[in-house]
Motif scaffolding. Structure first.
Motif, PDB file in Angstrom:
ATOM      1  N   THR A 116      44.658  45.809  37.129  1.00  0.00           N
ATOM      2  CA  THR A 116      45.256  45.469  38.302  1.00  0.00           C
ATOM      3  C   THR A 116      46.647  46.052  38.561  1.00  0.00           C
ATOM      4  N   ARG A 163      37.117  41.070  30.666  1.00  0.00           N
ATOM      5  CA  ARG A 163      37.796  41.922  31.584  1.00  0.00           C
ATOM      6  C   ARG A 163      38.758  42.915  31.204  1.00  0.00           C
ATOM      7  N   GLU A 177      46.878  31.876  38.105  1.00  0.00           N
ATOM      8  CA  GLU A 177      45.655  32.992  38.268  1.00  0.00           C
ATOM      9  C   GLU A 177      44.674  33.302  37.109  1.00  0.00           C
ATOM     10  N   TRP A 232      40.645  35.428  36.067  1.00  0.00           N
ATOM     11  CA  TRP A 232      39.553  35.993  36.663  1.00  0.00           C
ATOM     12  C   TRP A 232      38.323  35.328  36.404  1.00  0.00           C
ATOM     13  N   GLU A 236      33.938  35.367  36.566  1.00  0.00           N
ATOM     14  CA  GLU A 236      32.763  36.087  36.785  1.00  0.00           C
ATOM     15  C   GLU A 236      31.644  35.320  36.603  1.00  0.00           C
ATOM     16  N   ALA A 254      28.960  33.414  44.109  1.00  0.00           N
ATOM     17  CA  ALA A 254      29.181  34.515  43.356  1.00  0.00           C
ATOM     18  C   ALA A 254      28.118  34.588  42.184  1.00  0.00           C
ATOM     19  N   ASN A 272      26.682  38.030  40.594  1.00  0.00           N
ATOM     20  CA  ASN A 272      27.503  39.088  40.657  1.00  0.00           C
ATOM     21  C   ASN A 272      28.144  39.607  39.427  1.00  0.00           C
ATOM     22  N   GLY A 321      31.065  41.460  37.582  1.00  0.00           N
ATOM     23  CA  GLY A 321      32.407  41.821  38.157  1.00  0.00           C
ATOM     24  C   GLY A 321      33.434  40.717  38.257  1.00  0.00           C
ATOM     25  N   TYR A 322      34.382  40.802  37.487  1.00  0.00           N
ATOM     26  CA  TYR A 322      35.312  39.417  37.757  1.00  0.00           C
ATOM     27  C   TYR A 322      36.000  39.379  39.211  1.00  0.00           C
ATOM     28  N   GLN A 323      35.988  38.153  39.627  1.00  0.00           N
ATOM     29  CA  GLN A 323      37.119  37.975  40.622  1.00  0.00           C
ATOM     30  C   GLN A 323      38.244  37.179  40.346  1.00  0.00           C
ATOM     31  N   LEU A 324      39.402  37.610  41.189  1.00  0.00           N
ATOM     32  CA  LEU A 324      40.559  36.835  41.042  1.00  0.00           C
ATOM     33  C   LEU A 324      40.701  35.451  41.605  1.00  0.00           C
ATOM     34  N   LYS A 325      40.899  34.555  40.990  1.00  0.00           N
ATOM     35  CA  LYS A 325      41.264  33.215  41.515  1.00  0.00           C
ATOM     36  C   LYS A 325      42.809  33.026  41.701  1.00  0.00           C
TER      37      LYS A 325
END
Ligand SMILES: [Ca+2]
Length: 280
Positions: free
Chosen positions: A97, A161, A196, A198, A200, A229, A232, A234-238
């Motif tokens: 990132t 990740r 924060e 990540w 998935e 999600a 899916n 791929g990790y998503q940022l929370k």
């Protein structure tokens, strides 16, 4: 003569390309193996050739021969290299990132006027391994929620990740599984704090499966096996505002997954790169 030779050459080239494509397809079949065998035998990177049965999404039983607690150095290195997260006040999580967050760092640092951002989470990337002392770990079936690819497979997802390890909640096709990682820390008394992590969710079994993040047992984030999600890769940022907890006191952050095996498949909630950044 010349043109004939050229056509012949083109035909041979075409056949060669077709052969290559066929080879690529055959390789792709192997890649459809999205999980690990549940029989305890390490399947390795070659997989089982794409049978893609419902058991393929489960997690391998954790074995005693894991590589253990290596990788602390990696965590330190990546954290130092980041400089700032989405809000610009975080000491960041991973190298991937960097490009996105670096540009916000300078801006936020100045606008917060003297704020010294500090990440209060220890081993947020779980790189201290299967029994990381930074976290309190529980798992009904596996002994620990912490995974590396060699020990667990990837469950149809990315794997870590960053680094080598991540936390896998769920992954059990045949039994109920409850897993937690929790950590207690002091959040400095200040104007802001941001959590924060990540997430998935590459595979889902049932909407009844749940994933929760709590602070002092209050739910601050939740997802289910019916999440948008689901499926899916791929990790998503929370990103969650936890400024209400920036009071100089101790607080306990917990990630928890409760999954059943309603349809004899698994729901896989994957977490990596946790940070909680506050001003001090
Ligand atoms: Ca990690």
């Amino acid at each position: 003569m010349d043109s004939g030779s050229a056509r012949g050459l083109a035909l041979v080239s075409g056949l060669f390309i077709v052969a290559q494509l066929a080879g690529a397809c055959a390789t792709g079949v192997t890649d459809t193996d999205i999980g690990e065998d549940d029989d305890g035998a390490p399947s390795g990177p070659t997989g089982a050739g794409g049978a893609a049965s419902s058991t393929g999404v489960g997690r391998m039983p954790t074995s005693a021969s894991q590589s253990g607690s290596g990788g602390a150095g990696t965590t330190t290195a990546t954290t130092g290299g980041m400089g700032g997260a989405t809000t610009g006040t975080t000491a960041a999580t991973t190298t991937t990132t960097t490009a996105t967050t670096t540009t916000t760092t300078a801006t936020t640092t100045t606008t917060t006027g003297g704020c010294t951002p500090v990440d209060v989470v220890s081993d947020g990337g779980y790189e201290l391994g299967l029994n990381t002392p930074a976290w309190t770990l529980t798992s009904t079936n596996f002994g620990t929620p912490i995974c590396d690819v060699a020990g667990c497979g990837t469950g149809g997802g990315t794997g870590p990740r960053s680094g080598t390890f991540w936390a896998w909640f769920g992954g059990e096709p045949f039994y109920s599984e409850t897993a937690t990682t929790s950590q207690t820390f002091v959040i400095p008394n200040g104007s802001m704090a941001t959590l924060e992590f990540w997430l998935e969710i590459p595979v889902c079994d049932s909407i009844l499966d749940t994933f929760e993040v709590t602070m002092d047992n209050t739910i601050i984030y939740a997802a289910t096996g019916g999440d948008a999600a689901c499926g899916n890769v791929g990790y998503q940022l929370k990103t969650i505002n936890v400024s209400a907890y920036a009071d100089g006191g101790q607080h306990t952050l917990m990630f928890r997954g409760d999954t059943s095996a309603l349809f004899l498949s698994a729901t896989n909630f994957m977490v990596d790169d946790v940070s909680l950044t506050a001003c001090q």
